[in-house]
Enzyme design. Structure first.
Site, PDB file in Angstrom:
ATOM      1  N   TYR A 115      15.387  -1.767  -0.048  1.00 31.46           N
ATOM      2  CA  TYR A 115      14.345  -1.192   0.818  1.00 31.46           C
ATOM      3  C   TYR A 115      14.728  -1.305   2.306  1.00 31.46           C
ATOM      4  O   TYR A 115      14.118  -0.655   3.152  1.00 31.46           O
ATOM      5  CB  TYR A 115      12.980  -1.881   0.626  1.00 31.46           C
ATOM      6  N   HIS A 148      17.272  -5.196  -9.657  1.00 27.42           N
ATOM      7  CA  HIS A 148      16.422  -4.038  -9.349  1.00 27.42           C
ATOM      8  C   HIS A 148      16.426  -2.988 -10.461  1.00 27.42           C
ATOM      9  O   HIS A 148      15.420  -2.323 -10.704  1.00 27.42           O
ATOM     10  CB  HIS A 148      16.903  -3.400  -8.036  1.00 27.42           C
TER      11      HIS A 148
END
Ligand SMILES: NC(=O)c1ccc[n+]([C@@H]2O[C@H](COP(=O)([O-])OP(=O)(O)OC[C@H]3O[C@@H](n4cnc5c(N)ncnc54)[C@H](OP(=O)(O)O)[C@@H]3O)[C@@H](O)[C@H]2O)c1
Length: 261
Positions: free
Chosen positions: A18, A76
């Site tokens: 992110y 992730h």
């Protein structure tokens, strides 16, 4: 993030991919809240999977967040085309758990076949599987498998944000059934979705940049739906995933490098 902490949120979800771990760490320190009262969760991106790469990835995340210990660290995504690399990454998470660099470890976007493979070849059962779950895409089989292994299902896009991005055709926020249930309780569609998750035992990580929505989403804790309402929301399942297909991810296409701290 600061507004969420002020409102009472105590669980922060971020990820190396992110690009905002530094800002999350800054907001945490600026809040003045005792470090032990906040759960900091982040995720290692696929470009940092591997025996040597993952420990470096963990150090990058720790440095950017400015924390000694990460509370919950996830992989992730599974990397189905190179699952050995995924396993090597998870083993590095297990090592970090044993040294105390992280407090709990888990995965994200793992489908049943990825979980089976992981459970067969590693030692520590993931604490969490963070997956896309909202009324239009519920992944019940995967949730049941998580539960059988004592893995907490954490719902990403819990209020169906992903159904709106890119001009989505069927936005969860406009759903007539959700609005009907919301009206009956003097609540909002977002609150109804959050209450539905919580009453069914899933953890939620809703996101908003608006202070009033941050508060609204937190207030869903006070909403209680009936069994019939929960069943009506269950029946909204479409079987359509809005996020990326986990099995299709490759290092070649998605392996952008994560910068140093
Ligand atoms: N593991 C993964 O692969 C993965 C993938 C996606 C997301 N995530 C995680 O999950 C978190 C949440 O997912 P998400 O952001 O995709 O979806 P979400 O939380 O379901 O929805 C966020 C969207 O809904 C809007 N919104 C928030 N509260 C609202 C309310 N009360 N009423 C109306 N609209 C509202 C937000 O707009 P405003 O911000 O403008 O209010 C934003 O557009 C992310 O922050 C991330 O941490 C993980």
């Amino acid at each position: 993030m600061g507004a969420a902490l002020d409102a009472g949120y105590r669980h922060l979800d971020t990820a190396a991919a992110y690009g905002n771990e530094k800002e999350v760490g800054q907001a945490l320190r600026a809040s003045g809240i005792d470090r032990k009262d906040v759960v900091v969760e982040t995720k290692i991106w696929i470009s940092d999977y591997g025996t040597e790469e993952t420990p470096r990835g963990i150090e990058k995340s720790r440095a950017k967040l400015g924390v000694d210990q990460i509370d919950l660290l996830l992989l992730h995504q599974p990397l189905p085309t190179d699952f050995d690399r995924t396993l090597a990454a998870y083993r590095a998470l297990e090592d970090a758990l044993s040294t105390g660099t992280v407090r709990a470890i888990g995965v994200s976007n793992f489908l049943p076949e990825h979980l089976s493979d992981l459970l067969e070849h590693t030692h520590v059962v993931p604490a969490v599987n963070q997956i896309e779950v909202h009324p239009y895409f519920q992944q019940r089989e995967l949730e049941a498998m998580n539960a059988r292994h004592g893995i907490l299902t954490q719902a990403w896009s819990p209020i169906g944000g992903i159904t709106s991005y890119g001009g989505g055709q069927r936005r969860s926020f406009d759903d007539p059934t959700l609005h009907e249930i919301a009206t009956a309780h003097g609540a909002t569609a977002a609150q109804v979705m959050l209450a539905w998750h919580l009453q069914q035992g899933r953890q939620v990580i809703p996101k908003s940049v608006h202070v009033e929505r941050i508060q609204e989403n937190l207030d869903a804790l006070n909403l209680e739906l009936t069994a019939e309402e929960l069943a009506r929301i269950d029946s909204l399942e479409t079987g359509v995933r809005s996020g990326p297909e986990p099995a299709s991810l490759t290092l070649a296409e998605h392996g952008r490098p994560i910068p140093e701290a």
